[in-house]
Design a protein around this motif. Structure first.
Motif, PDB file in Angstrom:
ATOM      1  N   LEU A 170       0.823  -1.212   0.000  1.00 56.86           N
ATOM      2  CA  LEU A 170       0.000   0.000   0.000  1.00 56.86           C
ATOM      3  C   LEU A 170       0.855   1.258   0.000  1.00 56.86           C
ATOM      4  CD1 LEU A 170      -2.872   0.953   0.094  1.00 56.86           C
ATOM      5  CD2 LEU A 170      -2.720   1.069   2.558  1.00 56.86           C
ATOM      6  N   ARG A 171       2.001   1.250   0.722  1.00 51.67           N
ATOM      7  CA  ARG A 171       2.699   2.489   1.013  1.00 51.67           C
ATOM      8  C   ARG A 171       3.888   2.787   0.106  1.00 51.67           C
ATOM      9  NH1 ARG A 171       1.066   6.497   2.944  1.00 51.67           N
ATOM     10  NH2 ARG A 171       3.051   7.033   3.894  1.00 51.67           N
ATOM     11  N   LEU A 172       4.505   1.776  -0.488  1.00 53.44           N
ATOM     12  CA  LEU A 172       5.738   2.038  -1.239  1.00 53.44           C
ATOM     13  C   LEU A 172       5.448   2.858  -2.501  1.00 53.44           C
ATOM     14  CD1 LEU A 172       7.683  -1.261  -0.710  1.00 53.44           C
ATOM     15  CD2 LEU A 172       8.257   1.008   0.118  1.00 53.44           C
ATOM     16  N   PRO A 173       6.475   3.599  -3.000  1.00 52.41           N
ATOM     17  CA  PRO A 173       6.183   4.648  -3.978  1.00 52.41           C
ATOM     18  C   PRO A 173       5.875   4.198  -5.405  1.00 52.41           C
ATOM     19  CG  PRO A 173       8.521   4.589  -3.485  1.00 52.41           C
ATOM     20  CD  PRO A 173       7.867   3.666  -2.519  1.00 52.41           C
ATOM     21  N   ASP A 174       6.531   3.181  -5.948  1.00 56.11           N
ATOM     22  CA  ASP A 174       6.186   2.861  -7.339  1.00 56.11           C
ATOM     23  C   ASP A 174       5.926   1.369  -7.523  1.00 56.11           C
ATOM     24  OD1 ASP A 174       8.654   1.746  -7.448  1.00 56.11           O
ATOM     25  OD2 ASP A 174       9.116   2.486  -9.458  1.00 56.11           O
ATOM     26  N   PHE A 175       5.512   0.996  -8.713  1.00 58.16           N
ATOM     27  CA  PHE A 175       4.973  -0.340  -8.936  1.00 58.16           C
ATOM     28  C   PHE A 175       5.950  -1.441  -8.562  1.00 58.16           C
ATOM     29  CE2 PHE A 175       4.816  -3.954 -11.868  1.00 58.16           C
ATOM     30  CZ  PHE A 175       3.680  -4.538 -11.374  1.00 58.16           C
ATOM     31  N   TYR A 200      -1.298  -2.383 -13.480  1.00 60.29           N
ATOM     32  CA  TYR A 200      -0.430  -3.426 -12.916  1.00 60.29           C
ATOM     33  C   TYR A 200      -0.534  -3.444 -11.403  1.00 60.29           C
ATOM     34  CZ  TYR A 200       1.002  -2.894 -17.607  1.00 60.29           C
ATOM     35  OH  TYR A 200       0.955  -2.810 -18.953  1.00 60.29           O
ATOM     36  N   ASP A 201      -0.716  -2.267 -10.792  1.00 60.15           N
ATOM     37  CA  ASP A 201      -0.911  -2.233  -9.352  1.00 60.15           C
ATOM     38  C   ASP A 201      -2.162  -3.016  -8.977  1.00 60.15           C
ATOM     39  OD1 ASP A 201       1.206  -0.505  -8.228  1.00 60.15           O
ATOM     40  OD2 ASP A 201       0.414   0.878  -9.707  1.00 60.15           O
ATOM     41  N   LEU A 253       4.491 -22.123  -3.537  1.00 62.84           N
ATOM     42  CA  LEU A 253       5.875 -21.702  -3.740  1.00 62.84           C
ATOM     43  C   LEU A 253       6.249 -21.769  -5.215  1.00 62.84           C
ATOM     44  CD1 LEU A 253       7.810 -23.081  -0.671  1.00 62.84           C
ATOM     45  CD2 LEU A 253       7.000 -20.791  -1.139  1.00 62.84           C
ATOM     46  N   LEU A 254       5.564 -22.632  -5.980  1.00 60.76           N
ATOM     47  CA  LEU A 254       5.822 -22.663  -7.417  1.00 60.76           C
ATOM     48  C   LEU A 254       5.080 -21.548  -8.137  1.00 60.76           C
ATOM     49  CD1 LEU A 254       5.695 -26.457  -8.298  1.00 60.76           C
ATOM     50  CD2 LEU A 254       7.634 -24.939  -8.550  1.00 60.76           C
ATOM     51  N   THR A 255       3.793 -21.378  -7.809  1.00 62.92           N
ATOM     52  CA  THR A 255       2.968 -20.497  -8.637  1.00 62.92           C
ATOM     53  C   THR A 255       3.126 -19.022  -8.270  1.00 62.92           C
ATOM     54  OG1 THR A 255       1.095 -20.762  -7.151  1.00 62.92           O
ATOM     55  CG2 THR A 255       1.221 -22.242  -9.017  1.00 62.92           C
ATOM     56  N   SER A 256       3.345 -18.727  -6.990  1.00 67.90           N
ATOM     57  CA  SER A 256       3.349 -17.318  -6.600  1.00 67.90           C
ATOM     58  C   SER A 256       4.506 -16.551  -7.243  1.00 67.90           C
ATOM     59  CB  SER A 256       3.364 -17.242  -5.076  1.00 67.90           C
ATOM     60  OG  SER A 256       3.454 -15.928  -4.647  1.00 67.90           O
ATOM     61  N   PRO A 257       5.756 -17.066  -7.201  1.00 71.34           N
ATOM     62  CA  PRO A 257       6.820 -16.347  -7.911  1.00 71.34           C
ATOM     63  C   PRO A 257       6.591 -16.304  -9.419  1.00 71.34           C
ATOM     64  CG  PRO A 257       7.741 -17.939  -6.389  1.00 71.34           C
ATOM     65  CD  PRO A 257       6.295 -18.218  -6.476  1.00 71.34           C
ATOM     66  N   THR A 258       5.990 -17.381  -9.970  1.00 73.16           N
ATOM     67  CA  THR A 258       5.717 -17.373 -11.400  1.00 73.16           C
ATOM     68  C   THR A 258       4.755 -16.245 -11.755  1.00 73.16           C
ATOM     69  OG1 THR A 258       5.895 -19.758 -11.283  1.00 73.16           O
ATOM     70  CG2 THR A 258       5.056 -18.830 -13.312  1.00 73.16           C
ATOM     71  N   ALA A 259       3.734 -16.114 -10.923  1.00 68.36           N
ATOM     72  CA  ALA A 259       2.768 -15.045 -11.174  1.00 68.36           C
ATOM     73  C   ALA A 259       3.456 -13.683 -11.066  1.00 68.36           C
ATOM     74  CB  ALA A 259       1.619 -15.145 -10.184  1.00 68.36           C
ATOM     75  N   SER A 260       4.352 -13.531 -10.061  1.00 63.22           N
ATOM     76  CA  SER A 260       5.059 -12.264  -9.917  1.00 63.22           C
ATOM     77  C   SER A 260       5.910 -11.986 -11.150  1.00 63.22           C
ATOM     78  CB  SER A 260       5.963 -12.293  -8.689  1.00 63.22           C
ATOM     79  OG  SER A 260       5.201 -12.508  -7.544  1.00 63.22           O
ATOM     80  N   TYR A 261       6.591 -13.026 -11.641  1.00 63.69           N
ATOM     81  CA  TYR A 261       7.405 -12.876 -12.849  1.00 63.69           C
ATOM     82  C   TYR A 261       6.533 -12.416 -14.017  1.00 63.69           C
ATOM     83  CZ  TYR A 261       9.515 -14.340 -17.205  1.00 63.69           C
ATOM     84  OH  TYR A 261       9.957 -14.363 -18.495  1.00 63.69           O
ATOM     85  N   ALA A 262       5.389 -13.111 -14.195  1.00 58.54           N
ATOM     86  CA  ALA A 262       4.516 -12.786 -15.315  1.00 58.54           C
ATOM     87  C   ALA A 262       4.035 -11.351 -15.206  1.00 58.54           C
ATOM     88  CB  ALA A 262       3.336 -13.747 -15.356  1.00 58.54           C
ATOM     89  N   LEU A 263       3.722 -10.942 -13.995  1.00 54.03           N
ATOM     90  CA  LEU A 263       3.202  -9.592 -13.783  1.00 54.03           C
ATOM     91  C   LEU A 263       4.271  -8.547 -14.096  1.00 54.03           C
ATOM     92  CD1 LEU A 263       0.929  -7.890 -12.846  1.00 54.03           C
ATOM     93  CD2 LEU A 263       1.633  -8.248 -10.508  1.00 54.03           C
ATOM     94  N   ALA A 264       5.499  -8.767 -13.557  1.00 54.70           N
ATOM     95  CA  ALA A 264       6.575  -7.822 -13.811  1.00 54.70           C
ATOM     96  C   ALA A 264       6.871  -7.748 -15.302  1.00 54.70           C
ATOM     97  CB  ALA A 264       7.827  -8.242 -13.034  1.00 54.70           C
ATOM     98  N   ASN A 265       6.830  -8.915 -15.945  1.00 52.94           N
ATOM     99  CA  ASN A 265       7.105  -8.956 -17.371  1.00 52.94           C
ATOM    100  C   ASN A 265       6.047  -8.211 -18.164  1.00 52.94           C
ATOM    101  OD1 ASN A 265       7.979  -9.969 -19.956  1.00 52.94           O
ATOM    102  ND2 ASN A 265       9.071 -11.499 -18.767  1.00 52.94           N
ATOM    103  N   ALA A 266       4.788  -8.405 -17.772  1.00 53.58           N
ATOM    104  CA  ALA A 266       3.713  -7.708 -18.467  1.00 53.58           C
ATOM    105  C   ALA A 266       3.880  -6.206 -18.310  1.00 53.58           C
ATOM    106  CB  ALA A 266       2.359  -8.154 -17.921  1.00 53.58           C
TER     107      ALA A 266
END
Lengths: 107, 93, 330
Positions: free
Chosen positions: A28-33, B27-28, A76-89
């Motif tokens: 909620l608090r950190l400044p950018d995506f 994305y957020d 533990l398998l899917t959560s980092p994968t989802a994070s990767y996909a999100l960052a990549n998108a």
């Protein structure tokens, strides 16, 4: 013996709850995506491990414990994968890390 | 103790929801959805034990297995959209 | 405490719903719908309705997002703002809300054992299920056997919806035709083949997703689950394959005739069980005559119709997914 396991599992659960809460606060608090994502995904992993292992200690050796292990492994398998996909998108559509423009790029 | 943890998770869900409502970028919001998914799995696991119904863990397992499909779909969506846009630009110019 | 959880989750749910209505960016609406679904499932779970929660999870976790995005790829990203008639619709909503709130005054308290809904047929189901059907999950007994007609109707609703979507989206005969445009567009249909991490993890998980779907199907008599949830979960597994390796590959793995066969065959299988009941001297959808022991017959009948439901749902969801993807290519 039983009470030692209890105490340990309560400690794990409490620590897990704290991690989860801190992650929510960071998201909620950190400044950018990318920083927000950093907070959310890392604490997700740690909180998941702590909470699920804490419940596992309470469950003892039973079918529930095996299901909990399955949930833990899957998360533990899917959560980092989802994070990767999100960052990549995000990167794909031009949200730059460390750029204040990130916040304004409403697509 | 289960109660404390589930309350912590519920508060985190509320925080994630605030992030989803504030945005500002899509994305957020997606990040918030993703957080929400993990928090739901944890909440369901904790509540299953809080109620003493461990056979309900199937539900948490279902989410743990298939919840990331949505995020992958978003990645695929953006990928094919950027390709489509690039193609349009070539066609237009 | 249950009430507190439910009220908290319902508050978040209401906030999300208002946000979905307010936003004009359709992509944001899709994301918020995902949160809505998660909240709804958690809420069902808190209220002890595990079967319904599993259904919401199976559909909401993957498929609905995928289908919404498929639809979004075909349309513009922003909602056109409607100006005229706002006050009229606002008035209608306000009046309806007031009437509904007035109606809740007559409702029994949540969980009141003397409420009519708990006095009508529910005690009979709870009493008779162990004796007549012999399975622990009463929900499966009610859906599969006592109210078998309703479930049959629901399966045909799913099939009809699938046919309707296929007609609207106008799927052409023949399979995937590669784009004549050559190199530039080939990546469009290839999915996430170039993303190593999702590919490895996804490939690893697909068998487990399908296995979990089968577990939900065959374990539905003992725990939460059944044919509908299983069909949706297995469809999610195959859609994951389509996302990773391109839709054409998925269509190669499960071709369109097979999908149609699943849709029609599943519904027919359900109906055939009913007719078999008549042929063996019982009435339509009376499973007791399927085996020597009526209880065994009931269990067998429920299992077969669950398989039928699973096939029909899985086939329908995949057909709709492929219809959106095919439409997006043209």
């Amino acid at each position: 013996m039983q009470s030692a396991v209890d105490v340990l599992s309560w400690i794990l659960l409490a620590a897990g709850g704290a991690f989860v809460f801190v992650g929510g606060l960071g998201a909620l608090r950190l400044p950018d995506f990318y920083t927000r994502m950093h907070a959310a995904s890392l604490t997700d992993g740690m909180g998941t491990i702590l909470i699920l292992v804490g419940i596992m200690l309470q469950a003892g050796w039973s079918l529930a414990a095996i299901k909990l292990i399955a949930i833990l492994v899957c998360l533990l398998l899917t959560s980092p994968t989802a994070s990767y996909a999100l960052a990549n998108a995000a990167l794909l559509s031009g949200v730059e890390p460390g750029n204040s423009r990130a916040g304004k790029a409403e697509n | 103790m289960y109660l404390v943890v589930s309350i912590a998770i519920l508060i985190t869900m509320a925080l994630a929801l605030v992030r989803a409502l504030l945005g500002p970028s899509v994305y957020d919001r997606m990040l918030a959805v993703n957080m929400f998914g993990t928090k739901t799995v944890l909440l369901l696991s904790v509540i299953a034990f809080l109620y003493g119904r461990p056979d309900f863990l199937d539900l948490a397992l279902a989410y743990a297995l298939i919840n990331f499909v949505g995020v992958l779909a978003v990645l695929e969506f953006f990928q094919s959209r950027s390709i489509r846009r690039a193609a349009d630009r070539v066609d237009g110019g | 405490m249950v009430i507190l959880f439910a009220v908290f989750l319902l508050t978040l749910l209401a906030l999300t719903a208002v946000a979905i209505v307010r936003t004009e960016n359709l992509f944001v609406a899709v994301m918020l719908t995902g949160i809505f679904s998660l909240l709804m499932a958690a809420n069902f779970f808190v209220l002890d309705a595990a079967d319904v929660a599993l259904t919401e999870a199976a559909v909401g976790a993957g498929i609905s997002t995928v289908l919404f995005l498929g639809a979004l790829a075909l349309t513009a990203e922003h909602e056109r703002s409607v100006v005229s008639g706002r006050w009229l619709s606002m008035g209608i909503v306000v009046v309806t809300t007031l009437i509904l709130i007035y109606a809740t005054f007559d409702k029994p308290r949540l969980g009141d054992p003397r409420a009519p809904v708990h006095q009508h047929v529910a005690p009979w189901y709870l009493d008779q299920t162990p004796e007549l059907i012999g399975i622990p999950n009463v929900v499966t007994a009610v859906l599969g056997s006592f109210r078998g007609y309703d479930t049959l109707g629901e399966v045909f609703v799913v099939v009809t919806a699938c046919i309707g979507v296929l007609f609207i989206l106008g799927v052409r005969r023949g399979g995937y035709s590669p784009s004549p445009d050559g190199d530039r567009l080939t990546t469009a249909g290839s999915g996430l083949r170039h993303h190593l991490i999702p590919k490895v993890v996804g490939r690893l998980l697909i068998p487990f997703i399908v296995l979990f779907g089968l577990y939900v199907l065959f374990h539905g008599e003992y725990g939460p689950g059944g044919g509908f949830q299983a069909g949706a979960i297995i469809a999610t597994g195959i859609i994951l394959y389509a996302l990773l390796d391109g839709e054409a590959q998925a269509l190669k793995a499960v071709p369109r005739p097979v999908l149609m066969g699943m849709v029609v065959g599943g519904a027919t299988l359900y109906g055939a069980v009913g007719v078999a009941g008549i042929a063996l001297g019982g009435s339509f959808l009376d499973y007791s005559v399927l085996a020597d022991d009526p209880v065994k017959g009931q269990q067998l009948g429920i299992l077969i119709i669950e398989v039928g439901v699973g096939l029909a749902v899985c086939g329908s969801l995949l057909s709709i997914f492929h219809a959106f993807a095919a439409r997006g290519r043209h």
